[in-house]
Design an enzyme around this catalytic site. Structure first.
Site, PDB file in Angstrom:
ATOM      1  N   ASP A   1      56.563  40.398  40.564  1.00  0.00           N
ATOM      2  CA  ASP A   1      56.312  39.632  39.337  1.00  0.00           C
ATOM      3  C   ASP A   1      57.400  38.607  39.016  1.00  0.00           C
ATOM      4  O   ASP A   1      57.248  37.820  38.083  1.00  0.00           O
ATOM      5  CB  ASP A   1      56.100  40.577  38.139  1.00  0.00           C
ATOM      6  CG  ASP A   1      57.198  41.610  37.994  1.00  0.00           C
ATOM      7  OD1 ASP A   1      58.076  41.689  38.878  1.00  0.00           O
ATOM      8  OD2 ASP A   1      57.182  42.350  36.995  1.00  0.00           O
TER       9      ASP A   1
ATOM     10  N   GLU B   1      70.780  49.124  40.916  1.00  0.00           N
ATOM     11  CA  GLU B   1      71.396  48.076  41.735  1.00  0.00           C
ATOM     12  C   GLU B   1      72.827  48.466  42.095  1.00  0.00           C
ATOM     13  O   GLU B   1      73.250  48.372  43.258  1.00  0.00           O
ATOM     14  CB  GLU B   1      71.387  46.739  40.984  1.00  0.00           C
ATOM     15  CG  GLU B   1      70.007  46.217  40.609  1.00  0.00           C
ATOM     16  CD  GLU B   1      69.445  46.790  39.308  1.00  0.00           C
ATOM     17  OE1 GLU B   1      70.065  47.727  38.734  1.00  0.00           O
ATOM     18  OE2 GLU B   1      68.399  46.302  38.862  1.00  0.00           O
TER      19      GLU B   1
END
Lengths: 261, 261
Positions: free
Chosen positions: A125, A212
């Site tokens: 997205d 992350e």
């Protein structure tokens, strides 16, 4: 002969783009929803423009959707289609099992092969500028760059010193600025060698909002400052954390359309 | 010499795409908002892939934004940057003044020039498959094709008879099925000649929800069945009526980024 030469000169930049090295392995977790096909069409378009991309698409499902395989065939990129379901108890960390499945595939496929590559986690997205892929292709071990529209701010990410654009001097983020890696999933890439050197580095499925940093720690980086700054010394936004509005698709039209996912 | 020949053969399909005729004039109304830049980046990417597109970008503003001009310079397409504001009393029919400004520009620029072209109204938030542009490039006077995710349905648009894919036999829509043109703005294109033949055909700024039918009537079409069916006899979705979620951009990051709109 002269015509050939002109054509050669005219097409040289494109030839160069097709044959760019190294290959970028783009890992995209995806799941079935009304917006899935248009979002994958956009990503297919920009990855084709980037040149020399191998697209690893991992469905959040027990089995692979055949229509998605047909879509990937038509996209025109070298691809690997995998599936790995998310546990119903782990929906809050969606994407983890799919990204790990892709890491397993990379290690199984390229251990000891000498394949050169870059690994990038690209959700379906977000919005990618074609130049982003040129930036990450030159990294040594790992690199980062700013991401647009994230954490209620217009951008987030690295900052370099005007006197030395090759070193990160600071990070800007509106969310948990004390993170060792104040970086979004769309804001970094690593060398394939690093993924192969640390064969046990995987995403975990319990920590929210720090995926992350955890994977980068497990891949041997100590903090965000060890990453190479890209995108003109962290001065350009080449990727945006966009979101699509949920589409109101209550009524199913007649089955005359062939390319539905 | 042999190398040159191989390169020529290898690049021939791309050379063909670059030089495709006729030119498609893509008219895009746009306005300032957090999502503007990523949405224009996506559109720039797919229009470059389409080949031989002239992009007419019309800002809803009194004067043109210089950063947007720089963005269009970098995009790499031939373009025309215009501006036309929407009256504060006409916000419910946003896009009208901008599309009309583009029509004025086309008539002023190409009347009596013999320029061949196709005119397509492409809003900046939709999703376009690169093949869509190949489909519309071959139209004679006007063509239509299905649009994905619209009017609370998974698709809307033309249907052809299995025995004759060159004629429209029906339309599917979940909204006002008795319209003469049950077609979305993203679902049709017309020949530039038609725009020049009917110099007074403009969008109006009072009727809501029927803009597409009104302009097609004014361009000389009687109803949707007069349009040529494209996209494999209306059997493929090559454009989706996507919408981006409004981004929460309350905090402005430090001014170290150069390519902000």
């Amino acid at each position: 002969m002269l015509v050939l030469l002109f054509i050669l000169i005219g097409t040289a930049p494109l030839m160069y783009r097709w044959h760019r090295h190294p290959t970028i392995f783009v890992i995209t977790p995806t799941y079935s929803r009304p917006n899935q096909m248009p979002e994958l069409v956009r990503l297919c378009t920009v990855l084709n423009t980037a040149g020399n991309v191998h697209w690893i698409v991992v469905e959040d499902a027990v089995t692979k959707n055949r229509a998605l395989t047909r879509f990937l065939d038509d996209c025109g990129l070298p691809y690997t289609h995998l599936s790995a379901p998310t546990s119903p108890y782990k929906r809050h960390v969606r994407g983890t099992n799919q990204r790990n499945e892709a890491l397993h595939w990379l290690r199984k496929s390229f251990q000891l092969t000498g394949q050169s590559g870059v690994v990038y986690f690209a959700d379906d997205d977000n919005t990618y500028h074609p130049d982003l892929f040129d930036e990450m292709r030159t990294l040594k071990r790992g690199a980062t760059w700013p991401v647009g529209m994230i954490a209620a701010s217009n951008w987030e990410g690295c900052i370099t010193n005007p006197n030395d654009r090759s070193k990160i001097s600071d990070f800007w983020t509106n969310w948990e600025p004390n993170r060792k890696f104040p970086i979004d999933m769309a804001g970094f890439a690593v060398n394939l060698n690093v993924v192969l050197e640390y064969p046990n580095a995987l995403f975990d499925d319990t920590t929210i909002g720090r995926q992350e940093g955890l994977i980068l720690l497990r891949l041997g980086f100590k903090n965000g400052y060890e990453l190479e700054p890209k995108a003109d010394g962290c001065r350009k936004i080449l990727v945006w954390h966009t979101k699509s509005a949920n589409q109101d698709v209550q009524v199913i039209g007649p089955a005359t359309i062939m390319n539905m996912l």
